[in-house]
Every structure is written in structure tokens, then in C-alpha cells.
Design an enzyme around this catalytic site. Structure first.
Site, PDB file in Angstrom:
ATOM      1  N   SER A 365       0.743  -1.062   0.011  1.00  0.00           N
ATOM      2  CA  SER A 365       0.048  -0.030  -0.073  1.00  0.00           C
ATOM      3  C   SER A 365       1.147   1.182   0.055  1.00  0.00           C
ATOM      4  CB  SER A 365      -0.958  -0.161   1.256  1.00  0.00           C
ATOM      5  OG  SER A 365      -1.745   1.042   1.169  1.00  0.00           O
ATOM      6  N   ARG A 366       1.020   2.097  -1.095  1.00  0.00           N
ATOM      7  CA  ARG A 366       1.956   2.980  -1.252  1.00  0.00           C
ATOM      8  C   ARG A 366       1.618   4.265  -0.406  1.00  0.00           C
ATOM      9  NH1 ARG A 366       1.621   2.068  -7.403  1.00  0.00           N
ATOM     10  NH2 ARG A 366       2.481  -0.176  -7.395  1.00  0.00           N
ATOM     11  N   VAL A 367       0.465   4.491  -0.178  1.00  0.00           N
ATOM     12  CA  VAL A 367       0.175   5.565   0.592  1.00  0.00           C
ATOM     13  C   VAL A 367      -0.665   5.537   2.004  1.00  0.00           C
ATOM     14  CG1 VAL A 367       0.017   7.229  -1.494  1.00  0.00           C
ATOM     15  CG2 VAL A 367      -2.056   5.922  -0.670  1.00  0.00           C
TER      16      VAL A 367
END
Lengths: 539, 178
Positions: A365-367
């Protein structure tokens, strides 16, 4: 129609007669050259706009998709078998739109906003266009609030924030829809509106989903947009855009919504069908060249708006079904690169009884990390690392662990318990405070001397124990959203007390077992019970 | 209408406009098209691959002389026969007329009325349309009792519907909405 009064009719008629001279209707028309496979080619309509709604006879609507030099390519919505060559087509000067608003919540609708349930017409006069530009850079702000899925492995390791786009990807029958359903159910009592968009699924599957949601009281805050496999490709093509438009209404009215597109592989296929029929050139895997743009413009509309615009959010959780785990096919790679991370489900894990079958190694999950509540960040910090190390060791130690040194063995034992902790039954979403507790227990070595098969029972009995004996722990956790030294001591005290009681019950059970001998019941207890996950409607 | 038709029609219109013989070309083209579609032998001869170009050329020359066709039209027919596009002739005819009208600022109107209009009414309608469009109107009139009353005017792909039938339809829609 039924309750219109006679004098109202007279009034309308009188107005019509009085204004008779002024009402000459001006229409722009064209005529159908050819029709078939849900596509019509129309001559005329010179000033037609791209994406404009066109009125055909027999109440059939069409969308102008191809504007060519001497004709217009139109996709037809509805029963196109009655349209014939030479029919008159009228412009409506309207871009395709769908009804939006609070009246839709709790309803099942088709992509045009017509009700599919038996709750009567939808009372709303607001409409939003299907295709709208996504909010610009200035209109947005970074994701900052979490959306709790209620699933331990996701909320701890792959957190999702409001306004994020997180892909759920995996083979058929790996529990993709199950994750969505759990997430929807977990929003009960919250401020989140859920929009479930079914694209190209069996009607029976959609009915099953709706039943599950109704049984769990989740329809009160959910909209279902359904374009089943039997609908024309056009309906399937516009379905996610309709769902997104409905979600945008909540985003723009300072609220929070989440859209589940289940699934975008089918959506790409329906778009491919339409494109090929419109004779657009095929590209890789026969998909048209703009299939990337198709999905990026859809998913870009998920956003967290800035405070001036009301700080509403629209989260997108698209689903992609892979074929035999092939994530490097065209559509999966496209959507992976568009989204802010992916939850990767694996058939092998699913079959090994690890459900939800999330591969924590390649799921990211990049953010969402920024959006996680602090307490969760504190306890889950080492979780990913521990799991990664365990996976490496587990592969290495497959052929026996006797010769390994103590530290390695401890790490393996730990990993096995962590895997157990992250298992979760379907339709049993957990509150984030409960998740923090069990992960805290796991990472603070409370489980190390508990048998692997007992871990799930430990978890199951922990929650009611804490709730009855230490309600303050949960309450403080909920209020502070972070673990400070005082709270840490309190949690530890509670866990110590529980573990003592649990160990005692374990001894008791052992004594019972020894006396009863190896009965069938004991065997049954030791084997993990089959999970309801097997009944999951797969897509 | 295909792009090919448009190109042939536009080319012919270019020649006609340059030499200011639009009406003559139009009349001659119509006359030839009429002959071509009604005389099967002529069609067979000109479309047959068995006859060589020289023979076809002589046939067209003789025919043009007999029908007193303008040289522009004659040459155009040579071109069509050489390029084997004769089957497009009716469409080219139509496209040429539209192209010529567009260049001269003439719009064709198709007027359908419930009953036959008097000469005065026709005149009035035409002048109103001319005012509205700012172009010269060439109107064709026809009757259709199904309209019940009023008239429908069609200009290209725009329709002005002032018929009683349409009013009733709209009234019904309006009532159904409520």
C-alpha cells in the site's frame, strides 16, 4: 400517473393549447444505416457531441462513441432488436448521466440508475454525468484517514486510506469478493457509504452478495450497481462509471464513499467487445489502445479533497481476476500501475488454509501507511519484517528443523504463530482496537509458548475476556488511538491475566484428553475447522 | 455517403463553378444518369470489362453528341468509366447537387404538411425559412395526413416539428412523467 387529479390534466392541456403557437420543436436528426451487436451506425447528426445521449425509437437510448466524417458510431442501451435500418435518431443535447443522491442508498440499480429491487422508484432529481474530469492537483490533499477493512492482515500490513485506490488481485476462487464483503460489513455504524459495482457476474452471484449484505445489515449504507453477464457489453462498460458518479456525489458533499469495482477484467473485456465492433484497431491481446486510459480516468476520480472543498473522499477498490496467477498480462499490469498498491491473493495460500489468502510479501500500500492509526503503526511496525523473515526461513527449513540453531527455530515458531494470528473467518471483521490487542500480544511474545493449533482459540477467547474484565483498555485505545507507557502497562496486565486463565484451561483440556484417550472429537479439535470461506461466492 | 462520392462530386463542382455552368452541368448530369439507369444495354456496355477503353470512349462521345452534353459532363463520364465508378452515379448526382447548393448558398428544405398548402402559404413559409437561415431556400412540398395538422420542415439534418401529432406525443410524454 395513478394519483394525478383530473383538474391537473385539464390545466396542463389548457396550458398546452394556449402555448400551441410557440412550441415548434427543433430537433437534429440522423437515420440508422446499419444496426447489430448493440452497435448502430447513424448518418446525419452532424453537430453531435462525443458521449452524447441519442434517442432512438421504442425508448432505446444510445451513446455516440465514434464521430466520423460521414457517420456516427453509437452503442445502444436497452433492447436494440427493435431498431431497424432507416429509423430516425434524435439528438438530446445531453451527455450521458445517472441519478445520484441519498435516495440511492440501500438500493440495487442498473447502470442507468433504474431500480432492480422491489422498493419502488428512486426519488431523486439530481443527476451527474458518467464521465467527469477527476479533481486536479490543487483540489486534493494527501490521504490521512484510514478506511478500516476489519481484516487483520490488511489493516496491519497493507493499510488503506480514504481517497486511495487499492487493487485487489488474484485468481478465481481466492476470496476477492470476500474481502470486499468483509470491508462493507465492517463499515456498519460508520460514516462510509459503500458502492458495490458488479460487472459481468452471474445474476445468482450478485443475488448472493446482496443477500449477504442484507443479512449483515450492510444494505443500509450500501448501493449495488449491477450489470450482470447477460446484459449487453454497453451496460457493463458504463457500470463502473455510473458507480463512480454516484460515489462522487458523496465525495463532493463532504462525505466519504468507497467504490468496489468487481471486476475490471470483465470491464476491459466488454470495452474490447465494443471497440472491436466499432472497428477501432486492436492492440495487445486485442484490447484497444485506450484501455489504459479507460481505467486510469475511472480510478483517477477517487480522491481525498482538500479542506476548502469539504475534505470529502472517494476510495476505489478495483478487483482484477488473473489467469493462473499471471500478473504480467496486459490488464493486470495496467491497473497495478494505476493504483496506489495492491492486495495480492494466492490460490496456494488459500488451499493451505491461510484465509484471507493474502500474500504479504508482494502486497503493498503505497500511501495508506500515513493513514494508519498510531496504535496500529506502533504494534504492526515489525510485523511485515517478521513475516518476510519467516517466509525466507520457512522455504529454507522445509526439510526439517532439527539441525537449526535456537534463534532460527524461535523465529520459525514465531512466524507460524503470526500466520495463525492473521487468519480470520469470513464475515467476522474486527474492530481496530481488537486487532491492535492481538497483534500486540503476538509481537510481545505472549503467543510464543502457546501451541500453534491453540492460537486461534486464544484469540477467540481473548476478546470477550478483555471486554468483560478490562473494558478500560479498549476504551482508552479508542480514545487515544496511540499506545503510551501507561496504556502499554495496562494492556500487558490484561494480557498476563488472560494468559494465566488460558493456560489453566489448556492444562485442563490436556488432562481431559489424556483421560478420554484419542477420541475422534480430539482429532477434530486439533484440525482446523473448515471455514465458511469455502461458501464464498467467487467471481 | 462515402468519401469517394464526396470527392468526385466536389471535383465536378469545382469545374462547374470555375466555368460558371453549374445549372448546365446539373441538368446534363441528371439527363445522363436518367439514361444510364433506364437503358440496360448502355449500362452493360460501359461496365463490361470485355470492351476496351477505346470502344467505350467512342460510345460516350457519340452519346454526348446526340444528347448535346456539355464537355465537362462528358469528360466526367469518361473519368467515371475509366475508374469503374459508374455504380456510384446516383450518389454522385445527389452529392453534386448538395455541393453546388452549398456553394451557391442554397438550402434544400423538405416540407411535409397535413393538407396541401396554397401558393401563398408556400411563399410565406419559404420566406420565413429564408429569413431564419439567411440562405436561399429550395423547398419541396408533400402532404401526410398522419400529421393531423401543422407542418414539419426538414433542413439537412435539422427538423422543425410543428405538427399536431408531435404536440400530442409530447403531451402524452409529459403526462406520463408526472
Amino acid at each position: 400517473m395513478a394519483n394525478i387529479k383530473a383538474d391537473e390534466i385539464t390545466k396542463i392541456l389548457r396550458e398546452q393549447i394556449e402555448n400551441y403557437q410557440q412550441t415548434v420543436e427543433v430537433d437534429e436528426i440522423g437515420s440508422v444505416i446499419s444496426v447489430g451487436d448493440g452497435i448502430a451506425r447513424v448518418h446525419g447528426l452532424e453537430k453531435c457531441m462525443a458521449g452524447e445521449m441519442l434517442a432512438f425509437p421504442h425508448d432505446v437510448t444510445g451513446i455516440a462513441l465514434n464521430l466520423e466524417e460521414d457517420q456516427v458510431g453509437v452503442v445502444l442501451l436497452g433492447d436494440y432488436t427493435q431498431i431497424k435500418e432507416g429509423d430516425i435518431v434524435k439528438r438530446t443535447n445531453k451527455i450521458m448521466s445517472v441519478p445520484v443522491g441519498d435516495a440511492l442508498v440501500g438500493r440495487v440499480v442498473d447502470p442507468l440508475g433504474n431500480p432492480l429491487d422491489d422498493k419502488g422508484p428512486i426519488q431523486t432529481d439530481q443527476r451527474l454525468p458518467l464521465e467527469r474530469l477527476a479533481p486536479g492537483v490543487v483540489d486534493r490533499q494527501p490521504v490521512r484517514e484510514p478506511i478500516q477493512t476489519g481484516i487483520k492482515s490488511i489493516d496491519s500490513m497493507i493499510p488503506i486510506g480514504r481517497g486511495q485506490r487499492e487493487l485487489i488481485i488474484g485468481d478465481r476462487q481466492t476470496g476477492k469478493t470476500a474481502i470486499i464483503l468483509d470491508t462493507i460489513i465492517n463499515q456498519r455504524g460508520g460514516d462510509m457509504i459503500c458502492i458495490y459495482c458488479a460487472i459481468g457476474q452471474k445474476r445468482s452471484t450478485i443475488a448472493q452478495v446482496i443477500k449477504t449484505l442484507t443479512d449483515n445489515g450492510a444494505m443500509d449504507y450500501t448501493i449495488v450497481v449491477a450489470a450482470s453477464a447477460t446484459e449487453p457489453a454497453t451496460m457493463q462498460y458504463i457500470a463502473p462509471f455510473a458507480a463512480c458518479a454516484m460515489g462522487e456525489y458523496f465525495r463532493d458533499s463532504k462525505r466519504h464513499a468507497v467504490c468496489f469495482y468487481d471486476d475490471l477484467s470483465k470491464h476491459a473485456q466488454s470495452y474490447r467487445e465494443i471497440s472491436l465492433l466499432l472497428r477501432r484497431p486492436p492492440g495487445r491481446e486485442a484490447f484497444p489502445g485506450d484501455v489504459f486510459f479507460l481505467h486510469s480516468r475511472l480510478l483517477e476520480r477517487a480522491a481525498k479533497l482538500n479542506d476548502q472543498l469539504g475534505a470529502g473522499s472517494l476510495t476505489a477498490l478495483p478487483v482484477i481476476e488473473t489467469q493462473a496467477g499471471d500478473v504480467s498480462a496486459y490488464i493486470p499490469t495496467n491497473v497495478i500501475s494505476i493504483t496506489d498498491g495492491q492486495i495480492y491473493l494466492e490460490a496456494d495460500l488459500f488451499n493451505a488454509g491461510i484465509r484471507p489468502a493474502i500474500n504479504a510479501g508482494i502486497s503493498v500500500s503505497r500511501v495508506g501507511g500515513n493513514a494508519q492509526i498510531k496504535a496500529m503503526r506502533q504494534v504492526a511496525g515489525t510485523l511485515r519484517l517478521d513475516m518476510a523473515q519467516y517466509r525466507d526461513l520457512a522455504a529454507f527449513a522445509q526439510f526439517g528443523t532439527e539441525q537449526l540453531d535456537k534463534a532460527t527455530q524461535a523465529q520459525l515458531a514465531r512466524g507460524q504463530r503470526l500466520v495463525e494470528v492473521l487468519k480470520q473467518d469470513q464475515y467476522q471483521p474486527l474492530m481496530v482496537e481488537q486487532q491492535v490487542l492481538i497483534i500486540f500480544a503476538a509481537s510481545n511474545r505472549y503467543l510464543d509458548d502457546i501451541e500453534v493449533v491453540e492460537v486461534r482459540r486464544f484469540e477467540k477467547e481473548l476478546y470477550p475476556f478483555i471486554e468483560t474484565n478490562y473494558p478500560n483498555v479498549i476504551k482508552t485505545l479508542r480514545e487515544k488511538k496511540a499506545i503510551d507507557d501507561g496504556l502499554r502497562d495496562e494492556i500487558k496486565k490484561a494480557l498476563d491475566a488472560f494468559k494465566e486463565a488460558f493456560k489453566a484451561s489448556m492444562e485442563e483440556a490436556k488432562a481431559d484428553k489424556a483421560s478420554a484417550g484419542k477420541t475422534a472429537a480430539a482429532v477434530a479439535e486439533a484440525t482446523p475447522a473448515p471455514m465458511p470461506a469455502e461458501k464464498v461466492p467467487a467471481h | 455517403m462515402s468519401a469517394v462520392v464526396q470527392r468526385y462530386a466536389a471535383a465536378l463542382a469545382d469545374v462547374a463553378a470555375e466555368r460558371k455552368i453549374g445549372d448546365v452541368v446539373r441538368r446534363d448530369l441528371d439527363a445522363f444518369a436518367e439514361t444510364f439507369s433506364s437503358v440496360a444495354d448502355l449500362r452493360n456496355a460501359l461496365e463490361s470489362p470485355a470492351l476496351n477503353a477505346e470502344v467505350k470512349r467512342r460510345v460516350i462521345e457519340d452519346l454526348a453528341a446526340a444528347m448535346k452534353l456539355d464537355s465537362a459532363v462528358r469528360n466526367f463520364i469518361f473519368l467515371l468509366v475509366d475508374h469503374r465508378r459508374t455504380e456510384l452515379l446516383p450518389e454522385i448526382q445527389q452529392a453534386f447537387r448538395e455541393e453546388l447548393n452549398a456553394r451557391l448558398g442554397i438550402v434544400e428544405a423538405e416540407v411535409t404538411s397535413a393538407r396541401e398548402l396554397s401558393a401563398g402559404e408556400k411563399q410565406e413559409l419559404t420566406s420565413v425559412l429564408e429569413q431564419r437561415t439567411g440562405k436561399k431556400i429550395e423547398a419541396q412540398f408533400q402532404e401526410d395526413g398522419a400529421l393531423l395538422g401543422g407542418a414539419i420542415v426538414r433542413l439537412g439534418s435539422t427538423i422543425y416539428d410543428g405538427s399536431v401529432r408531435d404536440q400530442l406525443n409530447r403531451l402524452r410524454e409529459q403526462l406520463e412523467m408526472e
